[in-house]
Design a protein around this motif. Structure first.
Motif, PDB file in Angstrom:
ATOM      1  N   ARG A 100       3.638 -24.373 -22.814  1.00 52.98           N
ATOM      2  CA  ARG A 100       4.954 -24.848 -23.418  1.00 52.98           C
ATOM      3  C   ARG A 100       5.081 -26.035 -24.520  1.00 52.98           C
ATOM      4  NH1 ARG A 100       8.859 -20.854 -23.742  1.00 52.98           N
ATOM      5  NH2 ARG A 100       8.996 -19.751 -21.723  1.00 52.98           N
ATOM      6  N   ASP A 101       4.024 -26.480 -24.642  1.00 54.97           N
ATOM      7  CA  ASP A 101       4.021 -27.665 -25.428  1.00 54.97           C
ATOM      8  C   ASP A 101       4.404 -27.660 -27.055  1.00 54.97           C
ATOM      9  OD1 ASP A 101       2.997 -29.085 -23.321  1.00 54.97           O
ATOM     10  OD2 ASP A 101       0.911 -28.678 -24.215  1.00 54.97           O
ATOM     11  N   ALA A 102       4.469 -26.224 -27.264  1.00 51.41           N
ATOM     12  CA  ALA A 102       4.888 -26.298 -28.844  1.00 51.41           C
ATOM     13  C   ALA A 102       5.363 -24.768 -29.112  1.00 51.41           C
ATOM     14  CB  ALA A 102       3.491 -26.327 -29.863  1.00 51.41           C
ATOM     15  N   LEU A 103       6.806 -24.860 -28.656  1.00 51.51           N
ATOM     16  CA  LEU A 103       7.609 -23.496 -28.719  1.00 51.51           C
ATOM     17  C   LEU A 103       7.780 -23.294 -30.429  1.00 51.51           C
ATOM     18  CD1 LEU A 103      10.299 -23.928 -26.010  1.00 51.51           C
ATOM     19  CD2 LEU A 103       8.240 -22.638 -25.991  1.00 51.51           C
ATOM     20  N   THR A 119      14.350 -21.663 -25.956  1.00 50.70           N
ATOM     21  CA  THR A 119      13.099 -20.754 -24.994  1.00 50.70           C
ATOM     22  C   THR A 119      12.413 -20.061 -26.188  1.00 50.70           C
ATOM     23  OG1 THR A 119      14.645 -19.062 -24.343  1.00 50.70           O
ATOM     24  CG2 THR A 119      14.544 -21.098 -23.083  1.00 50.70           C
ATOM     25  N   ALA A 120      12.861 -19.665 -27.170  1.00 45.64           N
ATOM     26  CA  ALA A 120      11.966 -18.825 -28.147  1.00 45.64           C
ATOM     27  C   ALA A 120      10.783 -19.534 -28.472  1.00 45.64           C
ATOM     28  CB  ALA A 120      13.042 -18.352 -29.261  1.00 45.64           C
ATOM     29  N   ARG A 121       9.832 -18.692 -28.940  1.00 45.55           N
ATOM     30  CA  ARG A 121       8.474 -18.890 -29.271  1.00 45.55           C
ATOM     31  C   ARG A 121       8.411 -18.811 -30.769  1.00 45.55           C
ATOM     32  NH1 ARG A 121       4.840 -20.747 -25.474  1.00 45.55           N
ATOM     33  NH2 ARG A 121       3.075 -20.102 -26.660  1.00 45.55           N
ATOM     34  N   ILE A 122       7.898 -19.515 -31.796  1.00 45.38           N
ATOM     35  CA  ILE A 122       8.088 -19.027 -33.015  1.00 45.38           C
ATOM     36  C   ILE A 122       6.522 -19.682 -33.568  1.00 45.38           C
ATOM     37  CG2 ILE A 122       8.654 -19.533 -35.437  1.00 45.38           C
ATOM     38  CD1 ILE A 122      10.960 -18.457 -33.532  1.00 45.38           C
ATOM     39  N   GLY A 123       5.620 -18.622 -33.886  1.00 43.60           N
ATOM     40  CA  GLY A 123       4.260 -18.814 -33.965  1.00 43.60           C
ATOM     41  C   GLY A 123       3.982 -19.198 -35.195  1.00 43.60           C
ATOM     42  N   TRP A 139       9.555 -13.784 -28.762  1.00 44.98           N
ATOM     43  CA  TRP A 139       8.360 -14.555 -29.458  1.00 44.98           C
ATOM     44  C   TRP A 139       8.042 -14.060 -30.481  1.00 44.98           C
ATOM     45  CZ3 TRP A 139       3.286 -14.834 -25.812  1.00 44.98           C
ATOM     46  CH2 TRP A 139       2.452 -15.565 -26.324  1.00 44.98           C
ATOM     47  N   LEU A 140       7.932 -14.759 -31.882  1.00 43.12           N
ATOM     48  CA  LEU A 140       7.487 -14.260 -32.783  1.00 43.12           C
ATOM     49  C   LEU A 140       6.073 -14.814 -32.940  1.00 43.12           C
ATOM     50  CD1 LEU A 140      10.598 -14.129 -33.163  1.00 43.12           C
ATOM     51  CD2 LEU A 140      10.229 -15.065 -35.678  1.00 43.12           C
ATOM     52  N   LYS A 141       4.980 -13.606 -33.236  1.00 35.71           N
ATOM     53  CA  LYS A 141       3.729 -14.075 -33.395  1.00 35.71           C
ATOM     54  C   LYS A 141       3.293 -14.707 -34.598  1.00 35.71           C
ATOM     55  CE  LYS A 141       2.473 -12.804 -29.086  1.00 35.71           C
ATOM     56  NZ  LYS A 141       1.695 -11.518 -28.859  1.00 35.71           N
TER      57      LYS A 141
END
Length: 327
Positions: A100-103, A119-123, A139-141
């Motif tokens: 969870r360090d770099a969302l 809480t969303a992840r942006i790749g 989650w955006l890869k």
């Protein structure tokens, strides 16, 4: 990463026959599983692999429980394949929780006027443009683009190279060429949607392009402007949907199926791979259709003949009866 069998049962249910403190270190196919693996059997055709598997634990149906090798634990479920799917989801959740360090990846570009849920992840190398929204736990890869004013709901997964909100293909013919029609709508994606790599969903010309909850899109799919895809519809790779098509709920489309624009397709319609949908479909069911490539005039004649083959066959049968009676 390792997960206790008891933890899986607490989260997902099922009946465990074995040590709840056994640690699962990976999920594997039956034939390559090791003593630290969790495997599953859903198809009885692979029962022979169950007899020789080295898996420490196997997910099986009640009917297959007696075939689990001695020394292997088992989780008994009425639907082993569904249980396996839930295990993979839980496994991924634990992986994400541990990282969870770099969302939002440092290389991502998120416009100050975009709204990204905490809480969303942006790749890596993603772009989220002005006015765009990305919902909770989505989650955006890598290299995903969400265009201006477009919305991505909750718990969505957008794989590498997805483009949401490129301009639709709109041009007015003119004597000197083509005049662009500005695409002023957006794209609205519901919750629990998964979109495969390099798939494109165009923004609407005036109204929005809409992808409802639970839709699953494979890789390299094209969704044209102003389309509306109903909830829980699934499309395999390379499907193409032309602009303003309205597709119902719980439909499926095989790979490389093509849907012409401005058509309406009812709920629970299933289109076979490689089929061309050239007319609206008002009744649920399985549909298949394709013709060899030909000049359009020849193709139309052939299509008319094929459409009347049933009537022609009945007429031939009647003629055969008349001929026999005369004999």
């Amino acid at each position: 990463m390792a997960i206790r069998l008891g933890q899986l049962i607490e989260q997902l249910g099922g009946s465990l026959h074995g040590d709840p403190d056994f640690l699962v270190q990976k999920i594997s196919p039956l034939e390559t599983a090791t003593p630290s693996s969790l495997a599953f059997l859903s198809n009885p055709l692979y029962r022979s692999q169950l007899a020789t598997t080295q898996a420490g634990c196997v997910i099986v149906s009640p009917e297959m429980q007696s075939s689990v090798p001695a020394g292997s634990a088992c989780i008994v479920s009425s639907n082993p394949y569904l249980y396996f799917a839930k295990v993979t989801q839980f496994w991924r959740q634990q992986q994400v929780a541990a990282d969870r360090d770099a969302l939002v990846h440092p290389s991502a570009v998120v416009h100050p006027q975009a709204v990204v849920h905490p809480t969303a992840r942006i790749g890596p190398l993603c772009v989220v443009e002005a006015g765009a929204r990305v919902g909770a736990h989505s989650w955006l890869k890598s290299r995903v683009t969400v265009g201006e004013q477009c919305q991505v709901g909750e718990r969505c997964i957008l794989h590498s190279g997805v483009v949401i909100g490129a301009d639709g293909f709109g041009f007015a013919p003119h004597a000197d060429g083509w005049v662009k029609i500005e695409q002023l709508g957006a794209v609205r994606i519901g919750n629990d949607v998964e979109i495969g790599a390099n798939t494109s969903i165009d923004r609407g010309a005036l109204a929005d392009t809409v992808i409802e909850d639970g839709v699953k899109l494979d890789n390299q799919i094209q969704i044209g402007h102003n389309c509306h895809i109903g909830a829980h519809t699934a499309m395999a790779g390379c499907v193409g949907v032309a602009g303003s098509a309205k597709i119902g709920k719980h439909c499926t489309f095989g790979g490389a199926a093509m849907i012409l624009g401005h058509l309406t397709i009812a709920d629970n319609v299933h289109i076979s791979s490689g089929s061309l949908v050239s007319r609206s479909i008002s009744e649920p069911g399985q549909y298949t259709g394709f013709y060899p490539l030909a000049k359009n005039a020849d193709w139309e004649k052939t299509a008319a003949i094929v459409r009347n083959l049933g009537t022609m066959r009945e007429k031939l049968r009647q003629l055969e009866k008349i001929t026999k009676n005369k004999e």
